[in-house]
Design a protein around this motif. Structure first.
Motif, PDB file in Angstrom:
ATOM      1  N   PHE A   1       0.978  -1.296   0.093  1.00 16.96           N
ATOM      2  CA  PHE A   1       0.013  -0.249   0.104  1.00 16.96           C
ATOM      3  C   PHE A   1       0.835   1.551   0.075  1.00 16.96           C
ATOM      4  N   ILE A   2       2.194   1.285   1.087  1.00 24.88           N
ATOM      5  CA  ILE A   2       3.115   2.414   0.619  1.00 24.88           C
ATOM      6  C   ILE A   2       3.634   2.451  -0.452  1.00 24.88           C
ATOM      7  N   LEU A   3       3.744   1.116  -0.887  1.00 21.07           N
ATOM      8  CA  LEU A   3       4.632   1.637  -2.093  1.00 21.07           C
ATOM      9  C   LEU A   3       3.424   2.196  -3.064  1.00 21.07           C
ATOM     10  N   SER A   4       2.415   1.920  -3.269  1.00 21.91           N
ATOM     11  CA  SER A   4       1.667   1.862  -4.379  1.00 21.91           C
ATOM     12  C   SER A   4       1.531   3.907  -4.511  1.00 21.91           C
ATOM     13  N   SER A   5       1.379   4.192  -3.520  1.00 25.44           N
ATOM     14  CA  SER A   5       1.642   5.173  -3.004  1.00 25.44           C
ATOM     15  C   SER A   5       2.455   6.310  -2.830  1.00 25.44           C
ATOM     16  N   MET A   6       3.763   6.494  -3.900  1.00 31.28           N
ATOM     17  CA  MET A   6       4.623   6.896  -3.791  1.00 31.28           C
ATOM     18  C   MET A   6       4.621   7.306  -6.270  1.00 31.28           C
ATOM     19  N   ARG A   7       3.731   6.943  -5.839  1.00 27.07           N
ATOM     20  CA  ARG A   7       3.712   7.262  -7.601  1.00 27.07           C
ATOM     21  C   ARG A   7       3.595   8.285  -8.015  1.00 27.07           C
ATOM     22  N   LEU A   8       3.079   9.297  -7.299  1.00 25.67           N
ATOM     23  CA  LEU A   8       2.955  10.948  -8.070  1.00 25.67           C
ATOM     24  C   LEU A   8       4.301  11.514  -7.229  1.00 25.67           C
ATOM     25  N   PRO A   9       4.496  11.961  -5.889  1.00 25.24           N
ATOM     26  CA  PRO A   9       5.805  12.661  -5.497  1.00 25.24           C
ATOM     27  C   PRO A   9       7.201  11.662  -6.301  1.00 25.24           C
ATOM     28  N   LEU A  10       7.394  10.359  -7.114  1.00 30.04           N
ATOM     29  CA  LEU A  10       8.509  10.099  -7.494  1.00 30.04           C
ATOM     30  C   LEU A  10       8.484  10.992  -8.642  1.00 30.04           C
ATOM     31  N   LEU A  11       7.079  11.683  -8.973  1.00 29.79           N
ATOM     32  CA  LEU A  11       7.323  12.442 -10.487  1.00 29.79           C
ATOM     33  C   LEU A  11       7.871  14.285 -10.131  1.00 29.79           C
ATOM     34  N   ASP A  12       7.523  14.591  -9.163  1.00 29.14           N
ATOM     35  CA  ASP A  12       7.424  15.810  -8.217  1.00 29.14           C
ATOM     36  C   ASP A  12       9.317  16.169  -8.475  1.00 29.14           C
ATOM     37  N   THR A  13       9.229  17.740  -9.384  1.00 32.75           N
ATOM     38  CA  THR A  13      10.201  17.887  -9.815  1.00 32.75           C
ATOM     39  C   THR A  13      10.806  18.734  -8.958  1.00 32.75           C
ATOM     40  N   ASN A  14      10.137  18.896  -7.575  1.00 30.70           N
ATOM     41  CA  ASN A  14      10.611  20.033  -6.803  1.00 30.70           C
ATOM     42  C   ASN A  14      12.567  19.457  -5.877  1.00 30.70           C
ATOM     43  N   THR A  15      12.940  20.599  -5.261  1.00 31.92           N
ATOM     44  CA  THR A  15      13.974  19.830  -4.979  1.00 31.92           C
ATOM     45  C   THR A  15      13.915  18.795  -3.754  1.00 31.92           C
TER      46      THR A  15
END
Length: 1673
Positions: free
Chosen positions: A390-404
């Motif tokens: 469940f935690i792994l699947s929730s990381m999908r959008l943060p992985l796309l964030d370009t903020n440093t």
């Protein structure tokens, strides 16, 4: 007695508590504590009485006394009796509640006293405190604080009282109306609750184990209601924080039902405080305690409040942090602790709240959520185990964030996941890929962020954090091995991961090695199971290419090579053994470059080969380099050798073809990295060269030619290198493929008829043709020589020119593209070099040679004549150089055109200019000139005859005579190069005349005086070469060296920056050399040529021609005695009137001739010249020193003039009684100036040596008698006002003039060491001043004795005669000089001791005190110079010294001072019997000087006292012991003397005194602390000394104390402070029974006075000593 004395000491110290200095106050408190250490009860009583009797004592001072009492109580609480404890308790309670106004420090100090007593007498304290804690009456704030502090410091003693305290206190809460009092109540409740919890947690150790939580329930509930329902609503922020701080621990004491009931109100109430307070640490801490209490009772209400809690806590984490203070960080930790509590009780709801927050685009929310997620993954691992997918699947959008910041937080979460097994789940590969993506971020896109608003990790870039994370996960988390291997290999080949290659390779190397260690399969990678992995060929190509830039990406070259070595089995099974040897060598080379070391590697033992064949047998030395100085060409060559060696080991055509195919596929990946793509081309050429399949080779070459990006310069070069390397083994196929490409539609389309109207298409076509021309050049350079010759003209050159020139409508069109020209020239150079290096070059007839040379000259002519922008000139001349060496030879006119055109192209360029691109322009210019030199020497080599040489020089002649200096310099440089080449290659088979020698020498020799230094030197070099050419034609061998001609080399070195006089003198010398070696038949041609040079535009060259002609036609002249004054006058006038430089040498020569016959007349005439001498007169004086005999006569005459007249005349001013002024007389002053000029001439050396004693003594006495002497007014005005530049710059001031003359004379006399020694010591400056003259004479004598000993006997003899001089200053000077000589052993060696002693003894009764003082110094100097002679003259020396001690005629006692210093030096050397007679008298006589106000007297007397102790023997020890004891206190105290020489003297004296005391321990202490080379802690040393004194000499206590009392009035602050400290240490170590020796009343009174001393340090030491006197109580 004891009580009264302790009381007196205490009161004395307490009176000093009001001192204004904080350090003194601290020392008073410390002394009170010292009293308390010895007599705690008495001291406490005294403090109590003092405070009781001094009601009006200010609060700060009462606070200090109370703190001292607290310190005494803390150390001696168990020694107190109940009565004293009661007294102290009453005092503290009174002080604490004395005023209702809050005085924090005062009341806190009183409270601390109660707390200290309460640790042992808690019942008594509580009894007294509770009297002030009555029901219904609000207590004093300090009472509550005391109760709270007691509960913290003594929980076991206080908790039994808490029920009654709480029952009394709870009703008071409603009575408290002031917020300040309420805060105190809250703090008390907080501490009471914490103490209760501690008590309950440790019931097994508690005095009353029956205490239960229920006991406090009712009171805590009552307090809770008031605090929560009433006080928490206050507007006072401080009160609210105090309430919430108390509610946290109180929640654990509430009954479970009450807690359950209140949670719905309590939690929102606490959460609401977040909005009201900036600092939230107490809120978060209390909230965590409440949550823990709720979880401990399994509260159901918590579930209802959970959503509100999560929102509030989440906002606290997401709030922007404006400070990195510890309090803010602690608050963050407390909030995260709350999340841990919630994660353990409600993991599902927590994740249901957190994970959707990851989908937001708000930076703060996402970063905060990730921070919480990382924390609970680490802190609640067991509860999160089932939630991993469940935690792994929730990381999908943060992985796309370009903020440093988000990226950094994501990386940290992934790191936590890796440690807890998350990445082993499905989807874990995405996390790994994300880490690699961040490792691939360009460093330049990662600006570092720092400041007060950033956390500690913010200063690390995302890339740095990711690199560190990847490596740590790979190396420290064992469970990640199967996740990362071989998955990370997929990231090696994509170009977007290039920046991540270094960390990737390092991680892969570690993983592979780990698998090998665990015994994995022989093949690390199973490609059948992993379809997405790159092939072995792709891995090999990728790693090899990126290694070509080894230092990019934090050293990816070494990392890539290490990975290659580890994966050798997967790449090819046969490579393992070979790469085990070769890869480490490459790595060692890189390490040597990075570390700056030199490695020597025996590569030939491995059988490696380079491009041109095997390396030479022996060692290959790798030079020192750094990352910046790495030679990429050399490194790429090593990698290509490594590749070729690998292909040889494999020897599998299929494998090689696959590798070449993969290399070609990867070419587009390196479009953004030209250097690496260039290297890949070379690798492709090397691989194709190893392939045996011609079809594969042709196919790949065709693809490369068709797909190359010709607009890129590096790619064109790389493609050409590729074909050249391939042609080594496939020449025919390479040429055929090039031919096919030229004929192909693609090539023709690019150069079609319509392309000429399209600039872009034309440009692209030129680039294609440039690449093809380069290809042909590299093919010719690399292919086997025997195969190239047959194809040069038929294939290679024809195709090159076909590409270079294009026909449009039948018209030949020449290109204007400089790049295309450069490619053609470069290829022609390679072709020509290939032909020249062939063994068949001599028989090869190059039919197109003239055409090619003409083409190169056309290129040169087309270059702009006024600037040098491109290397076309240089490369075209290099091409011509290679071409002229080929057959057939050029025609004469063609050769002349080449020489003329190339010379004009280079010589006419403007002078080099400074600018931004100056360095590059200079390098290009130097390379161009070097190319021109090579071309001209190649042409000269084909006609090595005098005629051929003359032809070359004739071409240079116009440039040699050019009016522009830079053109002359260039021409002379070329001429020198040609002559050296001609001389070096000269072969004379028969004796033939060098018929044009005179003409050539006449052309070059005037340039020896050119305005340009470089031209002058080159001209001398040309003359030098021409003379040796003549010797060669005369039949001398090439290695013959002619002494006359060799003089030119030394003359040339003097032409760099000479003045005109030296320059033309050198030209004269050069002319002498030419005259000696020029054949008679060449003289007329030489002269004719020289005459032509008289009109040279360079005036210097014209004058040089005159000098050289006159050298051959020299005439002499005569002088008349009667005309000497007139001649001298005319010469001086001529020199004044003319500015021509050649007049002065002529005049000097004339004056020399005159003086040779009429010396006295010339000297008298020159002395009559006006003072100060002008520069021309000085030059005439120096001319008199040319010949030694004449110089001796001149010096003798000047010495006579110097002593003939008095040195000065005295003239009184109009004021009666004033000191007369001394004015210098003119004749001695002029003679002194003349002496300076004569001895400054180098040629006067022998004359100076002959008259050295007379010169030295006369000049030294001249210096002494001119100290303070003034110039006559007439000369003083001249010296101030004259602005004539011809006047000498040297000062005319009498003393300075004499000192300068003496210094110059000594330099000329060979005493450079003496002069330098004087300069280092500042002796010359001292000689000039009245105050330093004596020291200057001393330095001079010392330097003479050290460096010029053999000169001393005649000097001393001459000087001794002057001791009866009527001038006191001359007697002082001579005595000082002779006295200093005795300090050197040289007088003993020269047997001068006895005469010196007699001479000094004769002056003992001199009327001058200075002379008498210097006599004593000289007698004492025997100790240094002739110590073995002291015993023989002991009585005489001691008598003189004692007489000096008693000298009464010296008002300043300087004679006595000298006597003390002298005695100290002599004592160790005289006979003991002689010494015994004066020992006691001397000790008594010097004792008053110990405390002299003058530092030199204190130093000398103390040091002499040490020497007296040192030489005192057993028969006089008893007599002297009294002096030792009497001097002990002054010596010890003066260790603190403000003057370091005095302190050092005391160290020495004490070390000498201690043996007389016969105390081993004391001697050891002195030895430890008093070494001169170590610093000393005075207090530590004095403490140790007093300890041993009191242990071994207790009877000295009274005497030592009384002597110290004398120094209480010392004028030196440090000594005055040391005296009471001395007494304090004596008292510290004395036994109580010796108390009778000390007058305590007197001592205490003296210390009381010191407490009023103006210096704080003194008062501090007095207070410290008072504290120690308790020992005698």
């Amino acid at each position: 007695m004891t009580w009264s004395y302790v009381k007196k000491l205490s009161f004395t110290l307490l009176d000093a508590i009001t001192d204004k200095d904080p350090m003194v106050q601290e020392q008073v408190c410390s002394s009170l504590c010292s009293l308390g250490e010895a007599q705690p009860q008495e001291t406490l009583h005294a403090c109590e009485e003092y405070l009781r009797h001094h009601d009006k004592l200010a609060h700060p001072y009462r606070t200090m006394i109370l703190r001292a009492m607290e310190m005494i109580l803390s150390s001696h609480i168990h020694e107190l009796d109940k009565d004293t404890a009661s007294i102290v308790i009453l005092l503290a309670c009174s002080e604490m509640t004395r005023t209702k106004e809050l005085s924090c420090e005062w009341q806190q100090a009183a409270s601390s006293v109660l707390v200290a007593v309460g640790k042992h007498f808690v019942n008594q304290v509580m009894e007294e405190v509770l009297i002030r804690f009555q029901p219904g009456i609000l207590p004093h704030c300090s009472v509550l604080q005391t109760l709270a502090s007691l509960s913290v410091s003594n929980a076991f003693g206080m908790v039994p009282f808490l029920p009654s305290i709480l029952s009394t206190m709870i009703p008071m809460l409603s009575m408290a109306k002031q917020d300040t009092l309420r805060v105190v109540f809250c703090c008390a409740l907080q501490h009471f609750s914490e103490s209760t919890l501690e008590y309950l947690a440790n019931l097994d150790q508690a005095p009353d184990p029956t205490v239960r939580k229920d006991t406090f329930a009712a009171d805590i509930v009552g307090a809770y209601d008031i605090l929560f329902h009433h006080w928490l609503q206050s507007r006072d922020a401080k009160l609210r924080l105090a309430v919430v701080s108390a509610l946290g621990p109180m929640s654990h004491l509430l009954p479970s039902e009450k807690l359950e009931e209140q949670l719905p109100k309590l939690l929102p109430g606490v959460l609401g405080l977040y909005k009201k307070h900036a600092e939230t640490f107490q809120i978060s801490k209390s909230l965590g305690q409440i949550l823990e209490a709720a979880v401990s009772v399994s509260s159901r209400t918590l579930d209802v409040q959970l959503d509100v809690l999560l929102v509030a806590l989440h906002s606290q984490i997401c709030v922007p942090v404006e400070s990195s203070s510890p309090l803010v960080m602690s608050s963050q930790k407390e909030v995260l602790r709350c999340f841990t509590v919630l994660a353990c009780c409600s993991p599902d709801r927590l994740l249901a709240f957190l994970l959707p927050k990851l989908d937001t685009s708000n930076e703060r929310l996402r970063v905060g959520t990730l921070q919480i997620l990382r924390h609970i993954i680490n802190s609640a691992a067991a509860h999160m185990e089932a939630k991993k997918p469940f935690i792994l699947s929730s990381m999908r959008l943060p992985l796309l964030d370009t903020n440093t910041k988000v990226k950094r937080a994501v990386v940290q979460v992934i790191s936590a996941m890796a440690h807890h097994g998350y990445l082993e789940q499905p989807g874990g590969e995405v996390m790994v890929e994300y880490i690699v993506q961040q490792c691939a971020l360009p460093p330049e896109q990662e600006p570092e962020q720092s400041g007060a608003d950033c956390e500690g990790l913010v200063t690390d870039s995302v890339r740095a954090v990711s690199v560190r994370t990847l490596y740590l996960v790979s190396t420290t988390v064992d469970r990640m091995s199967d996740v990362l291997w071989p998955y990370l290999l997929e990231f090696l080949t994509p170009a977007r991961f290039t920046t991540a290659l270094t960390p990737l390779c390092r991680s892969l190397v570690h993983l592979a090695l780990k698998r090998q260690e665990t015994g994995a399969d022989a093949f690390l990678v199973h490609y059948d199971k992993h379809a997405n992995l790159p092939s072995p060929y792709a891995v090999t190509t990728r790693l090899l290419v990126v290694s070509s830039s080894p230092y990019l990406g934090d050293g990816r070259g070494a990392a890539a090579l290490r990975l290659l070595k580890v994966m050798h089995r997967d790449i090819h099974p046969l490579l393992g053994q070979r790469w085990e040897k070769t890869v480490p060598l490459l790595l060692e080379y890189l390490d040597a470059l990075r570390d700056g070391e030199v490695l020597v590697i025996h590569l030939c033992m491995l059988g490696w080969t380079c491009l041109d064949g095997p390396w030479p047998t022996g060692w290959l030395v790798i030079s020192e380099h750094t990352e910046e100085s790495l030679s990429l060409k050399e490194w790429e060559e090593k990698l290509l050798v490594f590749l070729r060696d690998t292909l040889t080991v494999v020897s599998d055509n299929t494998w090689i073809c696959q590798l070449s195919l993969e290399m070609c596929k990867q070419l587009p990946c390196y479009n953004g990295t030209p250097q690496e793509k260039n290297f890949l081309y070379k690798c492709i050429g090397t691989t194709l060269g190893a392939a045996s399949s011609k079809e594969v080779v042709r196919k790949h070459l065709q693809e490369l030619l068709e797909t190359a990006r010709y607009q890129e310069d590096t790619e064109r070069e790389g493609l050409a290198c590729c074909l050249g390397i391939c042609a080594i083994t496939h020449l025919e196929d390479t040429l055929a493929q090039l031919q096919d490409f030229v004929k192909s539609d693609m090539f023709r389309k690019s150069i079609g008829i319509f392309s000429i109207f399209k600039d872009r298409s034309e440009h692209e076509a030129e680039r294609v043709k440039s690449a093809l021309i380069l290809c042909y050049g590299h093919v010719a350079a690399q292919a086997p020589r025997e195969l190239v010759l047959a194809r040069v003209e038929s294939d290679i050159l024809r195709n090159m020119y076909q590409c270079f020139s294009t026909k449009v409508l039948g018209i030949k069109v020449e290109t204007k593209d400089p790049a295309l020209k450069l490619c053609l020239i470069q290829s022609l150079c390679m072709v020509s070099q290939a032909i020249c290096s062939s063994t068949q070059a001599s028989s090869f007839h190059f039919s197109r040679k003239a055409e090619l040379v003409a083409q190169m000259m056309e290129f040169i002519r087309m270059e702009p004549p006024d600037c040098l922008r491109t290397p076309i000139r240089k490369k075209a001349m290099l091409a011509c150089m290679y071409l002229v060496n080929l057959e057939p030879a050029l025609e004469e006119q063609a050769q002349a055109d080449v020489i003329h055109g190339c010379l004009h192209s280079v010589m006419a360029l403007p002078a080099e200019s400074e600018g931004e691109d100056g360095a590059c322009q200079k390098t290009l210019y130097l390379d161009t000139v070097r190319a021109l030199e090579d071309l001209l020497t190649s042409l000269l080599q084909r006609n090595m005859t005098p005629q051929g040489l003359q032809i070359m020089v004739e071409h240079l002649s116009p440039w040699i005579k050019s009016p522009r200096g830079h053109e002359r310099a260039r021409a002379l440089g070329l001429g020198a190069c040609l002559l050296q080449f001609f001389l070096g290659h000269l072969h004379v088979s028969a004796l033939v005349p060098f018929h044009n020698l005179g003409l050539l020498v006449g052309l070059f020799s005037p340039r020896c005086a050119d305005m340009w230094p470089a031209t002058r030197q080159e001209a001398v070099g040309c003359v030098y070469s021409l003379l040796y050419l003549q010797l060669g034609y005369e039949g001398f061998s090439r290695d013959y060296r002619d002494d006359v001609a060799e003089r030119l080399l030394s003359l040339r070195d003097g032409l760099v920056h000479p003045d005109p006089t030296i320059l033309f003198h050198t030209c004269h010398s050069i002319a002498q050399v030419i005259a000696k070696r020029l054949p008679p038949d060449q003289l007329i041609s030489f002269l004719l040529t020289m005459f032509e040079s008289l009109g040279d535009p360079d005036k210097n060259c014209s004058r040089a021609a005159t000098v050289m002609v006159n050298c051959l036609l020299k005439e002499r002249g005569n002088m008349l005695l009667e005309k000497v004054p007139e001649i001298v006058s005319v010469l001086r006038a001529k020199l004044r009137d003319t500015q021509e430089e050649h007049v002065l040498p002529a005049a000097q020569h004339s004056i020399y001739l005159l003086a040779s016959q009429h010396c006295e007349a010339v000297v008298s005439s020159l002395l009559g010249s006006p003072l100060p001498f002008d520069s021309h007169t000085c030059a005439l004086w120096r001319a008199l020193a040319v010949e030694p005999g004449l110089a001796t006569q001149v010096l003798g005459l000047l010495l006579e003039k110097l002593s003939r007249d008095v040195p000065f005349k005295e003239s009184r001013t109009f004021l009666l009684g004033s000191t007369p002024d001394r004015v210098a007389t003119l004749l001695p002053l002029a003679a002194t100036c003349a002496l300076h000029e004569v001895v400054s001439a180098p040629s006067s050396g022998s004359a100076v040596l002959e008259l050295y004693p007379q010169l030295f003594v006369e000049l030294l006495l001249r210096v002494s008698c001119t100290v303070g002497v003034q110039l006559p007014r007439s000369l003083l005005g001249k010296e101030r006002k004259s602005t004539n530049p011809a006047l000498a710059t040297r000062s005319l001031e009498p003393c300075s003039s004499a000192v300068d003359t003496l210094q110059t004379m000594m330099l000329r006399g060979g005493n450079e060491d003496v002069v330098q020694c004087m300069e280092l010591k500042g002796g010359w400056e001292l000689l000039r001043t009245s105050t330093g003259h004596e020291d200057g004479v001393t330095h001079l004598a010392s330097a003479m004795a050290k460096c010029a000993g053999p000169r001393l006997p005649p000097v001393m003899k001459a000087l001794a005669c002057t001791q009866s001089s009527v001038y006191e200053i001359q007697r002082v000077t001579s005595t000082a000089f002779l006295a200093e000589l005795l300090s050197s052993n040289v007088v003993n060696d020269l047997m001068l001791l006895e005469p010196l002693l007699e001479s000094l003894a004769a002056r003992q009764k001199d009327s001058s005190a200075s002379v008498r003082r210097l006599v004593l110094r000289g007698l004492a100097n025997i100790a240094s110079g002739s110590p073995d002679k002291v015993r023989a003259h002991g009585p005489q020396l001691l008598t003189a010294m004692i007489s000096g001690l008693d000298d009464g005629d010296d008002p300043h006692s300087l004679v006595a001072l000298e006597a003390m210093v002298g005695l100290a030096r002599l004592l160790d050397l005289v006979e003991p019997w002689d010494l015994r007679l004066v020992l006691l008298h001397t000790a008594i006589r010097i004792r008053p000087f110990f405390d002299s106000e003058r530092v030199e007297f204190r130093t000398a007397s103390i040091r002499l006292f040490g020497h007296l102790n040192k030489v005192c023997h057993k028969d006089c020890e008893d007599v002297f012991l009294e002096q030792v004891v009497g001097g002990l206190v002054p010596l010890l105290l003066h260790l603190q003397d403000p003057q370091s020489p005095v302190a050092m003297a005391c160290r020495f004296a004490l070390c000498m005194c201690v043996p007389h005391l016969e105390c081993v321990e004391l001697a050891a202490a002195f030895q430890k602390h008093l070494q001169e080379d170590r610093s000393m802690h005075f207090g530590e040393f004095l403490n140790s000394t007093c300890k041993h004194l009191m242990h071994h000499f207790p009877d000295l206590l009274g005497r030592l104390v009384s002597t110290n009392l004398f120094y209480f009035k010392s004028s030196w602050d440090d000594v005055r402070a040391a005296a009471p400290m001395f007494i304090g240490f004596l008292v510290l170590h004395a036994e109580p029974e010796h108390r009778a020796q000390v007058d305590l009343e007197q001592l205490t009174a003296a210390l009381q006075l010191l407490l009023r001393d103006p210096v704080p340090g003194v008062r501090e030491k007095a207070a410290e000593t008072l504290g120690r006197l308790v020992k005698f109580a």
